[in-house]
Structure formats: C-alpha cells, structure tokens
Write a protein that holds these residues in place. Structure first.
Motif, PDB file in Angstrom:
ATOM      1  N   GLN A   1     -54.946  18.703 129.212  1.00 41.78           N
ATOM      2  CA  GLN A   1     -55.951  18.496 128.064  1.00 41.78           C
ATOM      3  C   GLN A   1     -55.557  18.830 126.758  1.00 41.78           C
ATOM      4  N   LYS A   2     -54.587  19.820 126.358  1.00 37.97           N
ATOM      5  CA  LYS A   2     -53.937  19.818 125.329  1.00 37.97           C
ATOM      6  C   LYS A   2     -53.088  18.524 124.868  1.00 37.97           C
ATOM      7  N   LYS A   3     -52.369  18.022 126.028  1.00 34.63           N
ATOM      8  CA  LYS A   3     -51.285  16.844 125.505  1.00 34.63           C
ATOM      9  C   LYS A   3     -52.609  15.645 125.284  1.00 34.63           C
ATOM     10  N   VAL A   4     -53.410  15.596 125.925  1.00 38.78           N
ATOM     11  CA  VAL A   4     -54.375  14.493 125.764  1.00 38.78           C
ATOM     12  C   VAL A   4     -55.008  14.719 124.267  1.00 38.78           C
ATOM     13  N   LEU A   5     -55.240  16.032 124.083  1.00 34.89           N
ATOM     14  CA  LEU A   5     -55.837  16.232 122.728  1.00 34.89           C
ATOM     15  C   LEU A   5     -54.849  15.759 121.569  1.00 34.89           C
ATOM     16  N   GLY A   6     -53.548  16.160 121.953  1.00 33.72           N
ATOM     17  CA  GLY A   6     -52.282  15.770 120.758  1.00 33.72           C
ATOM     18  C   GLY A   6     -52.324  14.343 120.547  1.00 33.72           C
ATOM     19  N   ARG A   7     -52.291  13.622 121.783  1.00 30.66           N
ATOM     20  CA  ARG A   7     -52.440  12.229 121.693  1.00 30.66           C
ATOM     21  C   ARG A   7     -53.506  11.436 120.953  1.00 30.66           C
ATOM     22  N   MET A   8     -54.717  12.282 121.424  1.00 32.79           N
ATOM     23  CA  MET A   8     -55.822  11.657 120.251  1.00 32.79           C
ATOM     24  C   MET A   8     -55.638  11.897 119.130  1.00 32.79           C
ATOM     25  N   MET A   9     -55.272  13.012 118.847  1.00 36.41           N
ATOM     26  CA  MET A   9     -54.988  13.401 117.132  1.00 36.41           C
ATOM     27  C   MET A   9     -54.048  12.304 116.468  1.00 36.41           C
ATOM     28  N   LEU A  10     -52.884  12.225 117.314  1.00 35.53           N
ATOM     29  CA  LEU A  10     -51.803  11.462 116.897  1.00 35.53           C
ATOM     30  C   LEU A  10     -52.380   9.824 116.647  1.00 35.53           C
TER      31      LEU A  10
ATOM     32  N   ILE B   1     -52.322   7.950 113.239  1.00 33.52           N
ATOM     33  CA  ILE B   1     -51.768   6.584 113.141  1.00 33.52           C
ATOM     34  C   ILE B   1     -52.770   5.699 112.713  1.00 33.52           C
ATOM     35  N   ARG B   2     -53.961   5.614 113.324  1.00 35.86           N
ATOM     36  CA  ARG B   2     -54.805   4.391 112.910  1.00 35.86           C
ATOM     37  C   ARG B   2     -55.405   4.848 111.360  1.00 35.86           C
ATOM     38  N   MET B   3     -55.579   5.875 111.008  1.00 37.79           N
ATOM     39  CA  MET B   3     -55.571   6.253 109.581  1.00 37.79           C
ATOM     40  C   MET B   3     -54.769   5.629 108.410  1.00 37.79           C
ATOM     41  N   VAL B   4     -53.527   6.016 109.034  1.00 34.62           N
ATOM     42  CA  VAL B   4     -52.369   5.723 108.283  1.00 34.62           C
ATOM     43  C   VAL B   4     -52.269   3.685 108.119  1.00 34.62           C
TER      44      VAL B   4
ATOM     45  N   GLU C   1     -42.282  -1.634 101.069  1.00 37.26           N
ATOM     46  CA  GLU C   1     -43.084  -1.507 102.095  1.00 37.26           C
ATOM     47  C   GLU C   1     -42.487  -1.285 103.334  1.00 37.26           C
ATOM     48  N   PRO C   2     -41.156  -1.807 103.754  1.00 31.85           N
ATOM     49  CA  PRO C   2     -40.350  -1.473 104.884  1.00 31.85           C
ATOM     50  C   PRO C   2     -40.291   0.112 104.825  1.00 31.85           C
ATOM     51  N   GLY C   3     -39.967   0.673 103.902  1.00 32.19           N
ATOM     52  CA  GLY C   3     -39.735   2.270 103.723  1.00 32.19           C
ATOM     53  C   GLY C   3     -40.974   2.915 104.081  1.00 32.19           C
ATOM     54  N   ALA C   4     -42.126   2.481 103.523  1.00 30.48           N
ATOM     55  CA  ALA C   4     -43.541   3.124 103.848  1.00 30.48           C
ATOM     56  C   ALA C   4     -43.844   3.016 105.442  1.00 30.48           C
ATOM     57  N   THR C   5     -43.490   1.783 105.877  1.00 33.38           N
ATOM     58  CA  THR C   5     -43.794   1.506 107.474  1.00 33.38           C
ATOM     59  C   THR C   5     -42.704   2.593 108.155  1.00 33.38           C
ATOM     60  N   ASP C   6     -41.681   3.157 107.803  1.00 33.38           N
ATOM     61  CA  ASP C   6     -40.903   3.954 108.550  1.00 33.38           C
ATOM     62  C   ASP C   6     -41.543   5.031 108.821  1.00 33.38           C
ATOM     63  N   ALA C   7     -42.698   5.593 107.972  1.00 34.95           N
ATOM     64  CA  ALA C   7     -43.056   6.978 108.194  1.00 34.95           C
ATOM     65  C   ALA C   7     -43.812   7.090 109.608  1.00 34.95           C
ATOM     66  N   ALA C   8     -44.335   5.773 110.078  1.00 36.89           N
ATOM     67  CA  ALA C   8     -44.680   5.917 111.427  1.00 36.89           C
ATOM     68  C   ALA C   8     -43.935   6.094 112.358  1.00 36.89           C
ATOM     69  N   PRO C   9     -42.867   5.502 112.371  1.00 39.48           N
ATOM     70  CA  PRO C   9     -41.950   5.919 113.676  1.00 39.48           C
ATOM     71  C   PRO C   9     -41.295   7.339 113.455  1.00 39.48           C
ATOM     72  N   GLN C  10     -41.367   7.731 112.214  1.00 38.41           N
ATOM     73  CA  GLN C  10     -41.005   9.373 112.233  1.00 38.41           C
ATOM     74  C   GLN C  10     -41.790  10.272 112.815  1.00 38.41           C
ATOM     75  N   VAL C  11     -43.250   9.941 112.615  1.00 33.75           N
ATOM     76  CA  VAL C  11     -44.309  10.723 113.171  1.00 33.75           C
ATOM     77  C   VAL C  11     -44.397  10.460 114.638  1.00 33.75           C
ATOM     78  N   HIS C  12     -44.071   9.156 114.889  1.00 36.35           N
ATOM     79  CA  HIS C  12     -44.046   8.842 116.499  1.00 36.35           C
ATOM     80  C   HIS C  12     -42.846   9.515 117.165  1.00 36.35           C
TER      81      HIS C  12
END
Length: 307
Positions: free
Chosen positions: A234-243, A247-250, A273-284
């Motif tokens: 449940q904690k993992k599912v909650l973390g995935r939902m938050m992630l 990501i959807r907000m970004v 823009e490519p630099g900005a898009t690199d933030a998603a892979p870092q969070v990912h």
C-alpha cells in the motif's frame, strides 16, 4: 359522521316528529268540562290499584291512666266447719316415761352399736382392699416394667436383625457392583485395546494433534507477514500514485508553457527545453523500476508539444 349520514338522521327525526303530531291530531280527546267542574281520572281496569307517589300516613295517640299500686292480697282463711271439742288428760293417764323409754333406748343403742360395728367392718374391709390394691399396683408396675424391658429387648433384637440384614444386602450389592466393575473394566480394556490406536489415528488425520511450532507459524507469523506485506504494498502504491500525480502536474505545467509562443527577443528559449525535460528523468530515477514505462511516456510528451 359524514354529511350524507347526518342528513339521513335529520330526515328520519323529522319524519318521526311529523308522524307523532299526526297521530295526536287524529286521536279523539275528551271534551272540556263545563264551568264549575273538572275532570277526574277513573280506573277502568278489573282490579284497583292505588295511584299515589306517597303512602298516606296518619298520626294517632292515646293516654293511659296513672299507675296505681295493687293492694296486698288478703290472707286466705278457709271457713270453719264442724264443732270444737276439748279433752283433758291428767298426769299418768297416757304413759310413764321411765318405763316407756327403755325399749326405745334399747332400740337406739342397739342400732347405734350395730351401725358402729358395720362402719368398723367397712373400714377394715376398705383397709384390706387398699392393701390388695397396693399389692396389685406394685405387681402390675413390676409386670409393666418387665414388659417394657422385654419389648425393648425385642426391639433391639429386631433392629439388630434388620441392621444385619441390611449390612448383608449392602455387602452383596457391593460384591455384585465390584464384580460388574471388574467385568466392565476387563471388557473396556479389551474393547479399547484396538479402539485407542484407531481413535488417535483418526484424531491425528482430522487435525486435532498438530505441531505447535507449525500451528504458531500458520496462526501467528503468516497473518502478521501478510499484513506487513500488504502495508508495504500500500505504501508503494501510494508512492507511485504521488509520483504519477507529480509527473502529471509537471507535464501539464510544461505543456501550458510550450502551448504559448515564445517572444521574438528570446530565440534561445527552445534550446533550454531539453534541460527542463531532464528534470523528469531525475525524479523518475528515484522511483522503482516498475514505473519506467510511465516515466518514458511522460518524457516523450514534451517533444510532441514542442513540435
């Protein structure tokens, strides 16, 4: 009540009143009395009946004479009958007292002595009777005491006999009960010799005999482990939902930014823009390996919007 019922009742009452009035008018009445006279009710039945609300009462009285004492009754004296006659008796004409009194005295003395002798004989006879009664009472008391002693002895003998009989019956009952118990115990041992192993085998097959460690693992450890695993999932599912929500907000924010055309004095904005898009892979990269497809999909969205 309803209105139609009330109307019906009123109509029925009016009809009854009208019928009574017509009957009173049709019935012939008695003519009025002439002047100076009045009508009087006369009974025409076969028997007379007094018609009055109250019984007629009349007061009566009488006066008695004053009480007069009755005069005393005069003494009754019968009337004299016959003629009076008198006789004169001289001294010594009738009898001589000294001579005539002897036989009377002899008779009186004889009767007195005889009566005294009779009384003495009666007293002696009564004394003898009393002595016989005392002897008889003593003998009777002695016989009664002996009878009581014999009855008590007989009662003790009967009680002892009954007690011995009951003891013998109790002994026979106990012997019979002991023999039955011994026979039952032998029969039970013979019967249970083959029954106990089969019963234990059946109980073991049914699960009544079990390993305590295995039962403890099944009842205590496995439920706890499953609850912990479920909580972790449940904690993992909650973390995935938050992630996913982050990501959807970004992505939505970047999509809104790229949907507006950039100003003319900043030609180098698309290059950033490519630099900005690199933030998603870092969070990912901080998420689990199971979230890689969703992250790759999100990464491909900004170039589409840019095109």
């Amino acid at each position: 009540p309803s209105t139609p019922e009330v109307k019906k009742q009123r109509k029925a009452q009016k009809k009854l009143l009208a019928r009574k009035l017509t009957q009173e008018r049709i019935r012939p009445g008695t003519p009025e009395p002439v002047e100076g006279r009045e009508h009087v009710h006369v009974q025409t039945e076969l028997y007379l009946e007094e018609i009055s609300d109250r019984v007629i009462e009349v007061d009566g009285e009488c006066q008695t004479d004053e009480f007069l004492d009755r005069p005393p009754t005069p003494l009754f004296i019968p009337a004299k009958t016959g003629k009076d006659v008198a006789t004169q008796i001289e001294e010594g004409e009738l009898f001589d007292f000294d001579i005539e009194v002897k036989p009377i005295l002899e008779v009186l003395i004889g009767k007195t002595v005889e009566q005294a002798l009779l009384e003495v004989m009666e007293e002696e006879e009564l004394a003898q009777l009393w002595s016989h009664q005392r002897a008889f009472a003593e003998l009777r008391n002695a016989e009664f005491a002996e009878l009581q002693r014999l009855e008590e002895q007989d009662r003790r003998i009967r009680e002892e006999k009954e007690r011995r009989r009951l003891e013998h019956l109790e002994k026979l009952r106990k012997q019979k009960e002991t023999a039955e118990k011994v026979a039952a115990r032998a029969f039970a041992q013979r019967y249970l010799a083959d029954l106990i192993p089969s019963v234990f085998n059946n109980l073991h097959d049914s699960g009544f005999f079990y390993d305590p460690i295995e039962r403890d693992i099944e009842t205590g450890f496995l439920p706890w482990l499953m609850s912990e695993v479920e909580e972790t999932l449940q904690k993992k599912v909650l973390g995935r939902m938050m992630l996913d929500s982050l990501i959807r907000m970004v992505v939505e924010k970047r999509l809104d930014e790229f949907s507006h055309p950039p100003p003319s004095d900043q030609p180098e904005a698309p290059a950033e823009e490519p630099g900005a898009t690199d933030a998603a892979p870092q969070v990912h990269g901080e998420a689990d390996a199971a979230d890689q497809p969703a992250a790759e999909k999100e990464e491909t969205d900004p170039p589409v919007a840019e095109e």
